[in-house]
Write a protein that holds these residues in place. Structure first.
Motif, PDB file in Angstrom:
ATOM      1  N   LEU A  21      37.313 -17.814 -48.420  1.00  0.00           N
ATOM      2  CA  LEU A  21      36.982 -19.247 -48.960  1.00  0.00           C
ATOM      3  C   LEU A  21      38.522 -19.616 -49.300  1.00  0.00           C
ATOM      4  O   LEU A  21      39.185 -19.011 -50.282  1.00  0.00           O
ATOM      5  N   SER A  37      38.948 -25.586 -44.756  1.00  0.00           N
ATOM      6  CA  SER A  37      39.435 -26.359 -46.191  1.00  0.00           C
ATOM      7  C   SER A  37      39.696 -27.535 -45.718  1.00  0.00           C
ATOM      8  O   SER A  37      40.275 -28.163 -44.653  1.00  0.00           O
ATOM      9  N   GLU A  70      36.008 -28.653 -42.543  1.00  0.00           N
ATOM     10  CA  GLU A  70      34.952 -28.757 -43.713  1.00  0.00           C
ATOM     11  C   GLU A  70      35.367 -30.172 -44.122  1.00  0.00           C
ATOM     12  O   GLU A  70      36.376 -30.347 -44.789  1.00  0.00           O
ATOM     13  N   ALA A  92      30.334 -23.769 -48.305  1.00  0.00           N
ATOM     14  CA  ALA A  92      31.266 -23.290 -47.275  1.00  0.00           C
ATOM     15  C   ALA A  92      30.991 -22.038 -46.449  1.00  0.00           C
ATOM     16  O   ALA A  92      31.165 -22.051 -45.445  1.00  0.00           O
TER      17      ALA A  92
END
Length: 347
Positions: free
Chosen positions: A6, A53, A79, A88
């Motif tokens: 992440l 991201s 994203e 996510a």
């Protein structure tokens, strides 16, 4: 083994550094921090990492090109907007085909990921959460478990300083853990997905993980992480001693560079300058007889002759003119300090 890392957060507690550089790409020991995360995963058998991201996405392109032949391979997915931790991870579902890892891309750790995966499989868990013991749980909240490690509850951040076990931001997951996460919807795995799994009786395991762990979420933690690396407290840096001065940096022989200092390529430290417990990013300039102590100097920032900078954060291209004294101060990208009395909170 595959992993979802992440990297989509905006790094608000590390501003102004993260106004121009995503937090996972900030230098750590003169390499993008995400390099360290990927190297750690490679040591534990991960062969593919999925990242996405919506924040400063273009800054990741050069990083990905630089790792085109490195392991693990990195698959980038777009994203369009922030989706939270579970959202996510769920967005990467089509790229995983069995048990997989998911972890925050801003945690400095040498936790035994192989052992975590083994515990997950032994307990036939739907989700396994690495836990770490901290002296002060206020920034994190606490995770409650039964004697067999089964997670029973996530407590809110305590108002008073207490020790305890907290979520280390490293997970082993079965794809079914995300079955109720709708595509494209913002969902928190900590506040929504895990509590829902627990309510439904799915086995959620909390595994206390040995090893170094630090959340690099604020300037003090970022600096302390470098100190710990230079002191050899992190497995990958055992035997490392400071200061760490990159090839291509220019340090005048009369300058005093203390032990807990990292100087990036292209940085210059002038005559009779002093640098202590600080990190200097690429192409920084510290002038003659200047003092830098307990500070982070972003790329291409300048501390001119005779200036004094203590416990400060200078973003990319910031400048401290000759003779100015800054204490506990932040300067934004390209900002010039003009008032010696200027002060802002640095946490």
């Amino acid at each position: 083994m595959k992993a979802v890392v992440l990297v989509g957060g905006e790094g608000t507690r590390l501003r102004p550094l993260t106004e121009t550089v995503p937090k996972p790409l900030l230098p750590f020991m003169n390499r993008p921090f995400l390099d360290h995360v990927l190297d750690h995963l490679a040591r534990h058998g991960v062969d593919e990492v999925i990242c996405s991201s919506p924040y400063l996405e273009e800054r990741f392109h050069g990083f990905l090109e630089s790792r085109s032949s490195a392991r693990p391979a990195v698959t980038w997915i777009t994203e369009a907007e922030p989706l939270g931790t579970a959202g996510a991870i769920a967005g990467a579902r089509e790229h995983v085909d069995g048990t997989f890892l998911a972890l925050n891309g801003d945690v400095l750790t040498d936790i035994d990921v192989t052992g975590l995966i083994a515990a997950h499989r032994e307990h036939e868990a739907t989700a396994t959460i690495a836990l770490t013991a901290v002296d002060d749980a206020r920034p994190f909240g606490l995770v409650e478990t039964e004697e067999d490690g089964r997670v029973t509850a996530f407590r809110e951040k305590p108002e008073v300083r207490i020790p305890g076990r907290v979520n280390a931001g490293i997970y082993v997951l079965e794809p079914r853990a995300l079955d109720r996460v709708s595509p494209g919807v913002m969902v928190s795995i900590e506040r929504e997905t895990y509590p829902d799994l627990i309510r439904r009786g799915e086995p959620v395991l909390g595994q206390l993980a040995d090893g170094y762990w630090r959340d690099l979420g604020n300037p003090a933690a970022y600096l302390q992480g470098h100190v710990d690396a230079l002191d050899g407290r992190i497995e990958a840096y055992r035997g490392t001693t400071g200061p760490l001065v990159a090839a291509g940096a220019g340090v005048d022989p009369s300058a005093r560079i203390e032990e807990h200092v990292v100087v990036a390529p292209g940085a210059e430290v002038g005559r009779n300058a002093t640098v202590a417990r600080s990190v200097l990013h690429a192409d920084v300039s510290v002038g003659a007889e200047a003092v830098v102590d307990g500070s982070i100097l972003g790329a291409r920032s300048r501390v001119e002759s005779g200036a004094e900078v203590r416990e400060a954060v200078l973003a990319e291209g910031a400048r401290v003119p000759e003779g100015v004294r800054l204490v506990r101060t932040t300067l934004g990208p390209g900002e010039v300090a003009s008032d010696p009395g200027r002060a802002a909170s640095v946490r």
